[in-house]
Motif scaffolding. Structure first.
Motif, PDB file in Angstrom:
ATOM      1  N   UNK A  54      -1.466   2.556  -9.087  1.00 59.91           N
ATOM      2  CA  UNK A  54      -0.214   2.993  -8.482  1.00 59.91           C
ATOM      3  C   UNK A  54      -0.055   4.490  -8.753  1.00 59.91           C
ATOM      4  N   UNK A  55       0.368   5.303  -7.768  1.00 51.68           N
ATOM      5  CA  UNK A  55       0.784   4.894  -6.435  1.00 51.68           C
ATOM      6  C   UNK A  55      -0.279   5.143  -5.371  1.00 51.68           C
ATOM      7  N   UNK A  56      -1.557   5.104  -5.756  1.00 42.99           N
ATOM      8  CA  UNK A  56      -2.601   5.358  -4.765  1.00 42.99           C
ATOM      9  C   UNK A  56      -2.578   4.301  -3.659  1.00 42.99           C
ATOM     10  N   UNK A  57      -2.235   3.079  -4.027  1.00 42.48           N
ATOM     11  CA  UNK A  57      -2.111   2.017  -3.030  1.00 42.48           C
ATOM     12  C   UNK A  57      -0.638   1.624  -2.981  1.00 42.48           C
ATOM     13  N   UNK A  58       0.131   2.316  -2.155  1.00 43.66           N
ATOM     14  CA  UNK A  58       1.560   2.064  -2.058  1.00 43.66           C
ATOM     15  C   UNK A  58       1.821   1.146  -0.878  1.00 43.66           C
ATOM     16  N   UNK A  59       2.814   0.298  -1.002  1.00 42.49           N
ATOM     17  CA  UNK A  59       3.167  -0.600   0.093  1.00 42.49           C
ATOM     18  C   UNK A  59       4.680  -0.684   0.236  1.00 42.49           C
ATOM     19  N   UNK A  60       5.109  -1.375   1.272  1.00 41.68           N
ATOM     20  CA  UNK A  60       6.527  -1.461   1.570  1.00 41.68           C
ATOM     21  C   UNK A  60       7.295  -2.168   0.458  1.00 41.68           C
ATOM     22  N   UNK A  61       6.689  -3.171  -0.138  1.00 41.88           N
ATOM     23  CA  UNK A  61       7.365  -3.908  -1.205  1.00 41.88           C
ATOM     24  C   UNK A  61       7.681  -3.000  -2.387  1.00 41.88           C
ATOM     25  N   UNK A  62       6.731  -2.132  -2.755  1.00 39.04           N
ATOM     26  CA  UNK A  62       6.983  -1.183  -3.843  1.00 39.04           C
ATOM     27  C   UNK A  62       8.085  -0.205  -3.467  1.00 39.04           C
ATOM     28  N   UNK A  63       8.008   0.298  -2.242  1.00 36.35           N
ATOM     29  CA  UNK A  63       8.962   1.302  -1.798  1.00 36.35           C
ATOM     30  C   UNK A  63      10.387   0.748  -1.781  1.00 36.35           C
ATOM     31  N   UNK A  64      10.551  -0.521  -1.410  1.00 37.23           N
ATOM     32  CA  UNK A  64      11.881  -1.075  -1.203  1.00 37.23           C
ATOM     33  C   UNK A  64      12.599  -1.457  -2.487  1.00 37.23           C
ATOM     34  N   UNK A  65      11.917  -1.401  -3.634  1.00 43.24           N
ATOM     35  CA  UNK A  65      12.548  -1.843  -4.878  1.00 43.24           C
ATOM     36  C   UNK A  65      13.812  -1.054  -5.203  1.00 43.24           C
ATOM     37  N   UNK A  66      13.781   0.251  -4.958  1.00 44.01           N
ATOM     38  CA  UNK A  66      14.933   1.096  -5.281  1.00 44.01           C
ATOM     39  C   UNK A  66      15.441   1.860  -4.073  1.00 44.01           C
ATOM     40  N   UNK A  67      15.149   1.351  -2.906  1.00 43.67           N
ATOM     41  CA  UNK A  67      15.535   2.087  -1.712  1.00 43.67           C
ATOM     42  C   UNK A  67      17.010   1.850  -1.388  1.00 43.67           C
ATOM     43  N   UNK A  68      17.546   2.729  -0.551  1.00 40.72           N
ATOM     44  CA  UNK A  68      18.888   2.567  -0.013  1.00 40.72           C
ATOM     45  C   UNK A  68      18.839   2.841   1.481  1.00 40.72           C
ATOM     46  N   UNK A  69      19.769   2.256   2.231  1.00 41.94           N
ATOM     47  CA  UNK A  69      19.832   2.487   3.662  1.00 41.94           C
ATOM     48  C   UNK A  69      20.404   3.874   3.938  1.00 41.94           C
ATOM     49  N   UNK A  70      19.911   4.496   5.016  1.00 38.26           N
ATOM     50  CA  UNK A  70      20.381   5.832   5.360  1.00 38.26           C
ATOM     51  C   UNK A  70      20.779   5.965   6.816  1.00 38.26           C
ATOM     52  N   UNK A  71      20.908   4.832   7.527  1.00 36.17           N
ATOM     53  CA  UNK A  71      21.316   4.892   8.923  1.00 36.17           C
ATOM     54  C   UNK A  71      20.512   3.951   9.782  1.00 36.17           C
ATOM     55  N   UNK A  72      21.057   3.612  10.951  1.00 34.41           N
ATOM     56  CA  UNK A  72      20.378   2.752  11.910  1.00 34.41           C
ATOM     57  C   UNK A  72      20.687   3.257  13.311  1.00 34.41           C
ATOM     58  N   UNK A  73      19.624   3.503  14.087  1.00 32.95           N
ATOM     59  CA  UNK A  73      19.769   3.981  15.459  1.00 32.95           C
ATOM     60  C   UNK A  73      18.712   3.300  16.319  1.00 32.95           C
ATOM     61  N   UNK A  74      19.134   2.639  17.379  1.00 33.76           N
ATOM     62  CA  UNK A  74      18.206   2.034  18.350  1.00 33.76           C
ATOM     63  C   UNK A  74      17.198   1.091  17.700  1.00 33.76           C
ATOM     64  N   UNK A  75      17.619   0.387  16.675  1.00 33.15           N
ATOM     65  CA  UNK A  75      16.743  -0.571  16.013  1.00 33.15           C
ATOM     66  C   UNK A  75      15.891   0.015  14.907  1.00 33.15           C
ATOM     67  N   UNK A  76      15.879   1.347  14.780  1.00 26.02           N
ATOM     68  CA  UNK A  76      15.128   2.010  13.711  1.00 26.02           C
ATOM     69  C   UNK A  76      16.064   2.289  12.532  1.00 26.02           C
ATOM     70  N   UNK A  77      15.609   1.930  11.333  1.00 23.80           N
ATOM     71  CA  UNK A  77      16.415   2.071  10.125  1.00 23.80           C
ATOM     72  C   UNK A  77      15.796   3.136   9.239  1.00 23.80           C
ATOM     73  N   UNK A  78      16.647   3.982   8.669  1.00 23.46           N
ATOM     74  CA  UNK A  78      16.191   4.995   7.716  1.00 23.46           C
ATOM     75  C   UNK A  78      16.359   4.448   6.308  1.00 23.46           C
TER      76      UNK A  78
END
Length: 390
Positions: A54-78
């Motif tokens: 880590x973090x040479x092999x990063x994935x969505x599961x790792x990223x989402x552990x401490x993530x927060x939402x930043x907006x939603x437009x046209x089905x795309x989420x930040x």
């Protein structure tokens, strides 16, 4: 065509980042609906295991552990991640098709930047058909530092895959109060914040300086929006929202307990005037601290409770309000999930795929064949190794 269809049929849906108390307090991203139970779209495992690679092999599961939402437009989420990977990344995510794109934050910075207070929002440039990630970075300008908080603005183009300093080395007289935009109207993100231009520092009262700030995703220009003049007093709470693609404000407690009501004002974009549209209530609750959110059809979600705070609450209730008809009812199915949401956005499902997105779960395979992803890994590994040597 799919996006236009879903938008035209007024899909009553909100995307929220919640804590599922009924499921051992786990974090979950879910769709909330006017009728029917919430639909979880992402169960987040907050337990992080340090791996040798880590973090040479990063994935969505790792990223989402401490993530927060930043907006939603046209089905795309930040998504923004301030804790993992040293706060260097943000991401675009389409939960409907299970694709995402990690994006490195720009390296533009100065010694006056307060990166720990930066805020992220998502916008859409309809002229260029381009999703824009907007980062507001507060700066402390000498000689005031602590009291004068201005900000500079950076914007990422999903089409061009580059960051730009849209403030052109300058600053805007605004500082967001939270680390994400509060809502998005017609592709334009809005933040609740304070106006930095205050001459008399002895009378500096942040609550009295609260305004709305917006960044145009096409021009990058900042514009401040004042609340209605007549609601400025120390006992009135203002909750700005997106109501049917217009900037609106719920004015809480014009009266006193136990007969609390909400006055709903809508702002005309052309004239900048606020007009009172509806009064909602009365309610018999004590507090509403979690920001309200609106469905695309106009219904408003209010989460209220009695007691000192949400953890010691005596009664927590989710209200669905129809302001036009002054109808208020309790949504027991949302209550059963017990979502203490702090981040939520009106959301429409789509098949939109942003340039550079990869399928979740197949990031490793794509990185081996994608030169840009390979470069991203090399940078991340180097940055991680440097941090370990500090």
């Amino acid at each position: 065509m799919h996006l236009d269809f879903n938008t035209s049929r007024n899909n009553k849906q909100i995307l929220c980042n919640t804590t599922d108390i009924a499921n051992y307090g786990r974090k979950v991203v879910a769709y909330l609906r006017v009728n029917g139970p919430p639909i979880p779209v992402l169960h987040i495992d907050t337990e992080f295991t340090v791996r040798p690679n880590y973090p040479r092999v990063i994935n969505f599961a790792d990223f989402s552990k401490n993530m927060s939402l930043g907006g939603s437009v046209n089905g795309i989420v930040c998504l923004a991640n301030y804790a993992e990977m040293f706060g260097q990344f943000v991401a675009l995510w389409n939960p409907a098709i299970n694709y995402w794109k990690p994006i490195e934050f720009s390296k533009m910075w100065s010694r006056y930047d307060r990166l720990e207070d930066m805020s992220v929002g998502l916008g859409f440039d309809g002229v260029a058909d381009d999703f824009k990630i907007i980062r507001i970075v507060p700066v402390a300008l000498p000689p005031y530092f602590e009291k004068f908080r201005w900000s500079r603005v950076e914007m990422y183009s999903a089409n061009q895959e580059i960051w730009e300093d849209v403030s052109k080395g300058g600053v805007i007289p605004f500082q967001p109060k939270v680390r994400h935009c509060n809502f998005v109207v017609k592709g334009v993100p809005y933040w609740i914040g304070t106006d930095a231009r205050q001459e008399d520092m002895e009378s500096f009262i942040p609550d009295q300086l609260e305004i709305l700030g917006r960044i145009d995703p096409f021009t990058g220009l900042f514009k401040k929006i004042l609340y209605p003049e007549h609601i400025k007093n120390g006992h009135t709470l203002v909750h700005p929202v997106n109501l049917r693609d217009s900037v609106a404000a719920l004015i809480q407690s014009p009266g006193e307990l136990p007969n609390q009501t909400f006055d709903l004002y809508v702002r005309d974009e052309d004239t900048a005037k606020w007009t009172k549209m509806y009064s909602i209530g009365p309610f018999d609750f004590e507090r509403m601290r979690i920001p309200p959110q609106c469905f695309s059809t106009g219904e408003i979600v209010l989460e209220t409770w009695t007691g000192e705070n949400i953890h010691d609450s005596i009664d927590r209730t989710t209200h669905i309000c129809d302001p036009k008809n002054n109808i208020v009812f309790r949504n027991n199915e949302i209550d059963a999930l017990q979502p203490f949401w702090f981040l939520s956005y009106s959301h429409v499902e789509s098949l939109v795929c942003v340039k550079g997105m990869v399928q979740i779960g197949k990031e490793r395979r794509d990185k081996k064949t994608n030169p840009k992803m390979k470069k991203w890994i090399e940078f991340l590994s180097k940055d991680f190794e440097s941090a370990l040597n500090l």
